[in-house]
Design a protein around this motif. Structure first.
Motif, PDB file in Angstrom:
ATOM      1  N   LEU A  19       0.835  -1.208   0.000  1.00 12.60           N
ATOM      2  CA  LEU A  19       0.000   0.000   0.000  1.00 12.60           C
ATOM      3  C   LEU A  19       0.867   1.254   0.000  1.00 12.60           C
ATOM      4  O   LEU A  19       0.579   2.224  -0.702  1.00 12.60           O
ATOM      5  CB  LEU A  19      -0.929   0.005   1.230  1.00 12.60           C
ATOM      6  N   GLU A  20       1.934   1.226   0.771  1.00  6.95           N
ATOM      7  CA  GLU A  20       2.832   2.385   0.827  1.00  6.95           C
ATOM      8  C   GLU A  20       3.581   2.566  -0.501  1.00  6.95           C
ATOM      9  O   GLU A  20       3.738   3.683  -0.987  1.00  6.95           O
ATOM     10  CB  GLU A  20       3.820   2.226   1.989  1.00  6.95           C
ATOM     11  N   ILE A  21       4.022   1.470  -1.094  1.00  7.13           N
ATOM     12  CA  ILE A  21       4.712   1.571  -2.391  1.00  7.13           C
ATOM     13  C   ILE A  21       3.743   2.140  -3.428  1.00  7.13           C
ATOM     14  O   ILE A  21       4.111   3.000  -4.241  1.00  7.13           O
ATOM     15  CB  ILE A  21       5.258   0.190  -2.835  1.00  7.13           C
ATOM     16  N   ASN A  22       2.485   1.697  -3.378  1.00 10.15           N
ATOM     17  CA  ASN A  22       1.480   2.213  -4.303  1.00 10.15           C
ATOM     18  C   ASN A  22       1.283   3.729  -4.123  1.00 10.15           C
ATOM     19  O   ASN A  22       1.232   4.485  -5.097  1.00 10.15           O
ATOM     20  CB  ASN A  22       0.156   1.482  -4.082  1.00 10.15           C
ATOM     21  N   LYS A  23       1.234   4.136  -2.870  1.00 14.23           N
ATOM     22  CA  LYS A  23       1.056   5.562  -2.564  1.00 14.23           C
ATOM     23  C   LYS A  23       2.218   6.389  -3.106  1.00 14.23           C
ATOM     24  O   LYS A  23       2.030   7.443  -3.722  1.00 14.23           O
ATOM     25  CB  LYS A  23       0.949   5.699  -1.037  1.00 14.23           C
ATOM     26  N   GLN A  24       3.424   5.887  -2.911  1.00 14.95           N
ATOM     27  CA  GLN A  24       4.596   6.623  -3.383  1.00 14.95           C
ATOM     28  C   GLN A  24       4.713   6.555  -4.906  1.00 14.95           C
ATOM     29  O   GLN A  24       5.214   7.483  -5.539  1.00 14.95           O
ATOM     30  CB  GLN A  24       5.866   6.091  -2.717  1.00 14.95           C
ATOM     31  N   GLY A  25       4.254   5.469  -5.488  1.00 11.94           N
ATOM     32  CA  GLY A  25       4.220   5.372  -6.945  1.00 11.94           C
ATOM     33  C   GLY A  25       3.300   6.431  -7.529  1.00 11.94           C
ATOM     34  O   GLY A  25       3.630   7.115  -8.500  1.00 11.94           O
ATOM     35  N   LEU A  26       2.138   6.572  -6.901  1.00 15.02           N
ATOM     36  CA  LEU A  26       1.156   7.575  -7.336  1.00 15.02           C
ATOM     37  C   LEU A  26       1.755   8.975  -7.257  1.00 15.02           C
ATOM     38  O   LEU A  26       1.648   9.774  -8.199  1.00 15.02           O
ATOM     39  CB  LEU A  26      -0.084   7.470  -6.439  1.00 15.02           C
ATOM     40  N   LYS A  27       2.402   9.262  -6.138  1.00 15.61           N
ATOM     41  CA  LYS A  27       3.024  10.574  -5.936  1.00 15.61           C
ATOM     42  C   LYS A  27       4.049  10.883  -7.024  1.00 15.61           C
ATOM     43  O   LYS A  27       4.225  12.018  -7.448  1.00 15.61           O
ATOM     44  CB  LYS A  27       3.742  10.579  -4.583  1.00 15.61           C
ATOM     45  N   ASN A  28       4.757   9.846  -7.442  1.00 12.28           N
ATOM     46  CA  ASN A  28       5.821  10.021  -8.438  1.00 12.28           C
ATOM     47  C   ASN A  28       5.337   9.738  -9.862  1.00 12.28           C
ATOM     48  O   ASN A  28       6.142   9.653 -10.780  1.00 12.28           O
ATOM     49  CB  ASN A  28       7.003   9.110  -8.097  1.00 12.28           C
ATOM     50  N   GLU A  29       4.032   9.541  -9.994  1.00 15.92           N
ATOM     51  CA  GLU A  29       3.422   9.275 -11.299  1.00 15.92           C
ATOM     52  C   GLU A  29       4.101   8.151 -12.053  1.00 15.92           C
ATOM     53  O   GLU A  29       4.457   8.268 -13.228  1.00 15.92           O
ATOM     54  CB  GLU A  29       3.405  10.550 -12.151  1.00 15.92           C
ATOM     55  N   ARG A  30       4.314   7.036 -11.327  1.00 16.30           N
ATOM     56  CA  ARG A  30       4.889   5.877 -12.001  1.00 16.30           C
ATOM     57  C   ARG A  30       4.341   4.590 -11.391  1.00 16.30           C
ATOM     58  O   ARG A  30       3.768   4.602 -10.302  1.00 16.30           O
ATOM     59  CB  ARG A  30       6.428   5.900 -11.943  1.00 16.30           C
ATOM     60  N   VAL A  31       4.537   3.508 -12.125  1.00 15.36           N
ATOM     61  CA  VAL A  31       4.184   2.188 -11.616  1.00 15.36           C
ATOM     62  C   VAL A  31       5.479   1.536 -11.125  1.00 15.36           C
ATOM     63  O   VAL A  31       6.474   1.498 -11.852  1.00 15.36           O
ATOM     64  CB  VAL A  31       3.539   1.333 -12.730  1.00 15.36           C
ATOM     65  N   ILE A  32       5.473   1.063  -9.901  1.00 12.47           N
ATOM     66  CA  ILE A  32       6.691   0.471  -9.327  1.00 12.47           C
ATOM     67  C   ILE A  32       6.586  -1.057  -9.348  1.00 12.47           C
ATOM     68  O   ILE A  32       5.636  -1.633  -8.801  1.00 12.47           O
ATOM     69  CB  ILE A  32       6.924   0.989  -7.896  1.00 12.47           C
ATOM     70  N   ASP A  33       7.548  -1.684  -9.992  1.00 15.15           N
ATOM     71  CA  ASP A  33       7.569  -3.148 -10.084  1.00 15.15           C
ATOM     72  C   ASP A  33       8.028  -3.766  -8.765  1.00 15.15           C
ATOM     73  O   ASP A  33       9.012  -3.304  -8.166  1.00 15.15           O
ATOM     74  CB  ASP A  33       8.501  -3.588 -11.218  1.00 15.15           C
TER      75      ASP A  33
END
Ligand SMILES: *Cc1c(COP(=O)(O)O)cnc(C)c1O
Length: 223
Positions: free
Chosen positions: A96-110
């Motif tokens: 959930l936290e990785i998703n939140k930070q991905g959103l903030k950085n406008e990217r999808v994190i693998d």
């Protein structure tokens, strides 16, 4: 005296063409990483957020950085802008936290989900039941800024080759199971990250397609 380049060349010659080498550079100085980079190595693994972030800033920008260690939720933000792959995802809260930070950085994190395959209980990760509950529960569907691209595991530290092989086979089977749950959204599993300097040949026999190798490339670490 073997150079870093010699070591990489020797290891690459043993890997099948679909297997990626992650050079684990934790504790090693930038000069040595640069030596590996100049030999053509682009994937590097680190296990500490601060060290990884500093090295990423100082070294060439086309390096693909892999976070291979235990990741604390409050540190995801430091690597979220650039991390190539996070190997050790071991809880839903971390996802959930990785998703939140991905959103903030406008990217999808693998991400790779870490599976607990070793007999030692010091190693992190989901067990089979937890993995299946997480995936079948459809709890990940709404997370648009992460992508589950496979599994990662560490075998027991032992000379008993049969045991290590069995552990690697267990996680390989779980990846096959997970492939059956591939979806259009955020589950697209192809990567099996298993094998380190001492056991990667066994991991390859059990289907690894991403090995994380440190000391066999850079020499022993001083702790
Ligand atoms: C340190 C480390 C490695 C590499 O270990 P070597 O034995 O030096 O090859 C691989 N995976 C993880 C998760 C590590 O922490």
């Amino acid at each position: 005296m073997h150079t870093i380049k010699d070591n990489i060349t020797a290891i690459l010659s043993e890997l099948p063409s679909d297997c990626r080498l992650v050079a684990v550079s934790k504790t090693k100085p930038n000069e040595l990483i640069k030596e590996a980079y100049d030999a053509g190595q682009l994937d590097f693994g680190e296990n500490k957020v601060q060290e990884l972030a500093t090295k990423a800033e100082d070294l060439p920008k086309d390096i693909r950085w892999h976070m291979i260690g235990h990741l604390q939720r409050n540190k995801v933000k430091y690597i979220a802008p650039f991390i190539h792959l996070i190997h050790g995802v071991d809880s839903k809260r971390l996802l959930l936290e990785i998703n939140k930070q991905g959103l903030k950085n406008e990217r999808v994190i693998d991400c790779l989900l870490q599976i607990h395959i070793a007999a030692e209980d010091t190693k992190f990760g989901f067990d089979e039941k937890e993995l299946k509950a997480l995936i079948i529960g459809n709890e990940l569907e709404s997370l648009e800024n992460i992508r589950i691209v496979g599994l990662m595991g560490m075998a027991t530290h032992t000379d008993r080759k049969e045991q290590v092989k069995k552990e690697f086979e267990t996680i390989a089977l779980l990846l096959e199971w997970l492939k059956g749950h591939k979806n259009e959204k955020n589950i697209d599993p192809t990567i099996l990250s298993t094998g380190m300097s001492g056991d990667y040949k066994i991991a390859l026999e059990a289907g690894s397609n991403m090995v994380r190798i440190g000391s066999a490339i850079f020499g022993p670490r001083n702790h």
